[in-house]
Design a protein around this motif. Sequence first.
Motif, mmCIF file in Angstrom:
data_model
loop_
_atom_site.group_PDB
_atom_site.id
_atom_site.type_symbol
_atom_site.label_atom_id
_atom_site.label_comp_id
_atom_site.label_asym_id
_atom_site.label_seq_id
_atom_site.Cartn_x
_atom_site.Cartn_y
_atom_site.Cartn_z
ATOM 1 N N ALA A 1 2.040 -18.994 15.826
ATOM 2 C CA ALA A 1 2.954 -18.896 14.680
ATOM 3 C C ALA A 1 2.768 -17.586 13.923
ATOM 4 O O ALA A 1 3.586 -17.237 13.073
ATOM 5 C CB ALA A 1 2.738 -20.073 13.733
ATOM 6 N N ALA A 2 1.696 -16.850 14.232
ATOM 7 C CA ALA A 2 1.439 -15.589 13.538
ATOM 8 C C ALA A 2 2.387 -14.478 14.003
ATOM 9 O O ALA A 2 2.494 -13.448 13.331
ATOM 10 C CB ALA A 2 -0.006 -15.147 13.752
ATOM 11 N N ARG A 3 3.059 -14.669 15.107
ATOM 12 C CA ARG A 3 3.978 -13.635 15.594
ATOM 13 C C ARG A 3 5.293 -13.696 14.832
ATOM 14 O O ARG A 3 5.830 -14.762 14.576
ATOM 15 C CB ARG A 3 4.231 -13.807 17.097
ATOM 16 C CG ARG A 3 5.112 -12.704 17.696
ATOM 17 C CD ARG A 3 5.202 -12.866 19.193
ATOM 18 N NE ARG A 3 3.912 -12.718 19.823
ATOM 19 C CZ ARG A 3 3.356 -11.533 20.122
ATOM 20 N NH1 ARG A 3 4.009 -10.405 19.830
ATOM 21 N NH2 ARG A 3 2.184 -11.469 20.696
ATOM 22 N N LEU A 4 5.812 -12.512 14.461
ATOM 23 C CA LEU A 4 7.065 -12.424 13.714
ATOM 24 C C LEU A 4 8.249 -12.371 14.678
ATOM 25 O O LEU A 4 8.264 -11.564 15.605
ATOM 26 C CB LEU A 4 7.076 -11.177 12.833
ATOM 27 C CG LEU A 4 6.364 -11.252 11.477
ATOM 28 C CD1 LEU A 4 6.399 -9.884 10.818
ATOM 29 C CD2 LEU A 4 7.012 -12.278 10.579
ATOM 30 N N ALA A 5 9.234 -13.204 14.421
ATOM 31 C CA ALA A 5 10.451 -13.162 15.235
ATOM 32 C C ALA A 5 11.267 -11.922 14.914
ATOM 33 O O ALA A 5 11.867 -11.302 15.793
ATOM 34 C CB ALA A 5 11.279 -14.427 14.994
ATOM 35 N N ALA A 6 11.298 -11.539 13.638
ATOM 36 C CA ALA A 6 12.038 -10.344 13.202
ATOM 37 C C ALA A 6 11.321 -9.736 12.012
ATOM 38 O O ALA A 6 10.904 -10.452 11.104
ATOM 39 C CB ALA A 6 13.472 -10.707 12.838
ATOM 40 N N ALA A 7 11.163 -8.428 12.030
ATOM 41 C CA ALA A 7 10.466 -7.730 10.953
ATOM 42 C C ALA A 7 11.454 -7.296 9.872
ATOM 43 O O ALA A 7 12.481 -6.692 10.179
ATOM 44 C CB ALA A 7 9.744 -6.511 11.506
ATOM 45 N N PRO A 8 11.160 -7.589 8.600
ATOM 46 C CA PRO A 8 12.035 -7.134 7.506
ATOM 47 C C PRO A 8 12.065 -5.607 7.417
ATOM 48 O O PRO A 8 11.258 -4.916 8.051
ATOM 49 C CB PRO A 8 11.378 -7.743 6.256
ATOM 50 C CG PRO A 8 10.504 -8.841 6.764
ATOM 51 C CD PRO A 8 10.049 -8.401 8.115
ATOM 52 N N GLU A 9 12.990 -5.105 6.630
ATOM 53 C CA GLU A 9 13.109 -3.660 6.450
ATOM 54 C C GLU A 9 11.853 -3.093 5.786
ATOM 55 O O GLU A 9 11.132 -3.790 5.068
ATOM 56 C CB GLU A 9 14.326 -3.328 5.578
ATOM 57 C CG GLU A 9 15.661 -3.664 6.233
ATOM 58 C CD GLU A 9 15.939 -2.792 7.450
ATOM 59 O OE1 GLU A 9 15.524 -1.611 7.442
ATOM 60 O OE2 GLU A 9 16.546 -3.299 8.401
ATOM 61 N N VAL A 10 11.613 -1.805 6.018
ATOM 62 C CA VAL A 10 10.501 -1.124 5.356
ATOM 63 C C VAL A 10 10.781 -1.068 3.853
ATOM 64 O O VAL A 10 11.853 -0.614 3.443
ATOM 65 C CB VAL A 10 10.333 0.311 5.895
ATOM 66 C CG1 VAL A 10 9.186 1.021 5.175
ATOM 67 C CG2 VAL A 10 10.095 0.290 7.392
ATOM 68 N N PRO A 11 9.867 -1.534 3.005
ATOM 69 C CA PRO A 11 10.113 -1.516 1.559
ATOM 70 C C PRO A 11 10.322 -0.090 1.043
ATOM 71 O O PRO A 11 9.673 0.848 1.501
ATOM 72 C CB PRO A 11 8.838 -2.135 0.967
ATOM 73 C CG PRO A 11 8.253 -2.932 2.088
ATOM 74 C CD PRO A 11 8.586 -2.181 3.332
ATOM 75 N N GLU A 12 11.234 0.068 0.108
ATOM 76 C CA GLU A 12 11.468 1.377 -0.486
ATOM 77 C C GLU A 12 10.435 1.682 -1.573
ATOM 78 O O GLU A 12 10.119 2.838 -1.826
ATOM 79 C CB GLU A 12 12.876 1.435 -1.091
ATOM 80 C CG GLU A 12 13.992 1.320 -0.057
ATOM 81 C CD GLU A 12 15.361 1.463 -0.690
ATOM 82 O OE1 GLU A 12 15.420 1.642 -1.929
ATOM 83 O OE2 GLU A 12 16.364 1.381 0.045
ATOM 84 N N ARG A 13 9.938 0.644 -2.215
ATOM 85 C CA ARG A 13 8.984 0.835 -3.307
ATOM 86 C C ARG A 13 7.608 1.195 -2.756
ATOM 87 O O ARG A 13 7.184 0.687 -1.724
ATOM 88 C CB ARG A 13 8.895 -0.454 -4.124
ATOM 89 C CG ARG A 13 8.121 -0.328 -5.417
ATOM 90 C CD ARG A 13 8.255 -1.604 -6.229
ATOM 91 N NE ARG A 13 7.431 -1.591 -7.422
ATOM 92 C CZ ARG A 13 7.319 -2.600 -8.272
ATOM 93 N NH1 ARG A 13 7.992 -3.720 -8.030
ATOM 94 N NH2 ARG A 13 6.549 -2.517 -9.341
ATOM 95 N N ARG A 14 6.899 2.075 -3.471
ATOM 96 C CA ARG A 14 5.591 2.528 -3.017
ATOM 97 C C ARG A 14 4.498 2.404 -4.079
ATOM 98 O O ARG A 14 3.327 2.583 -3.767
ATOM 99 C CB ARG A 14 5.678 3.995 -2.548
ATOM 100 C CG ARG A 14 6.563 4.174 -1.328
ATOM 101 C CD ARG A 14 6.683 5.619 -0.929
ATOM 102 N NE ARG A 14 7.557 5.770 0.234
ATOM 103 C CZ ARG A 14 7.140 5.726 1.488
ATOM 104 N NH1 ARG A 14 5.859 5.531 1.744
ATOM 105 N NH2 ARG A 14 7.983 5.868 2.493
ATOM 106 N N VAL A 15 4.871 2.113 -5.311
ATOM 107 C CA VAL A 15 3.891 1.969 -6.391
ATOM 108 C C VAL A 15 4.127 0.633 -7.082
ATOM 109 O O VAL A 15 5.241 0.339 -7.516
ATOM 110 C CB VAL A 15 4.002 3.121 -7.412
ATOM 111 C CG1 VAL A 15 3.004 2.911 -8.552
ATOM 112 C CG2 VAL A 15 3.756 4.467 -6.735
#
Length: 249
Positions: free
Chosen positions: A167-181
């Motif tokens: 269950a630890a495997r991701l079926a689909a990865a979300p977008e890379v977050p734009e926020r960095r701080v």
Amino acid sequence: MDAYFTDLAERLRARGVTEERVTVTLTELHDHLLDADSTPEAEFGPVAEFAEQLARGAGASAPEAAGEPGSRAQEWRWTADIYTDRELLNRYGDQGWEVERVDRLGRFVCRRDPGNAMRWEYRRESALRGEHDELAARLAPDGWEPCGRWTYLAYFKRPRAATAGPAARLAAAPEVPERRVFLSRKYRALLVAVLALVVAEAVFLGSSDTSLGDPATLAGMVVGALAGGVGAAYGLRRHLRKERSAVRP
């Protein structure tokens, strides 16, 4: 040390990492090593394995065969205060982000392969530099491995497969977050309190006949600055003590 970094640079170039990226990476690693007061082998492991890891994180892995699905590894760097870092690490670890290290600016350097993403979980401990190896050895039997240090904070990771299995495997990865701080309200309040103290001192000096050369004035400024710093440090330490007193998984 020089031989290790020379070999590392050559291996990265051979994997297609740009010269600019090689220079930046080696500079950050060198600075980190000076702070850690350690050897490259002890801190980063065998040069061949470390070069492979860095190359993947830079998106410079071997190109895929024509017509085969997949995508290059993604990299994301972000930072957070101690009030939010653990929560965010596990939130984004659940989205497949693996922390490779903490850079000299205190940012979490993460990578993720969208086509083969796995969930990760994290924990944070406080330890002096000399206690780090002992701490890592104590946590290793439960699958925890070091993934970065910042001052007296030590971060550890393990794949969720250790507890969640397939269950630890991701079926689909979300977008890379734009926020960095990511700064919490509590941390921002500490910063505002320290800034307010500095501003108050500046206003006082600007509206009085007091000279900066006056020993009493300088002493007052130093005491005020120290008071603000001590107040902020006390808030952070109190938070860490509260965490240590809680029951850990």
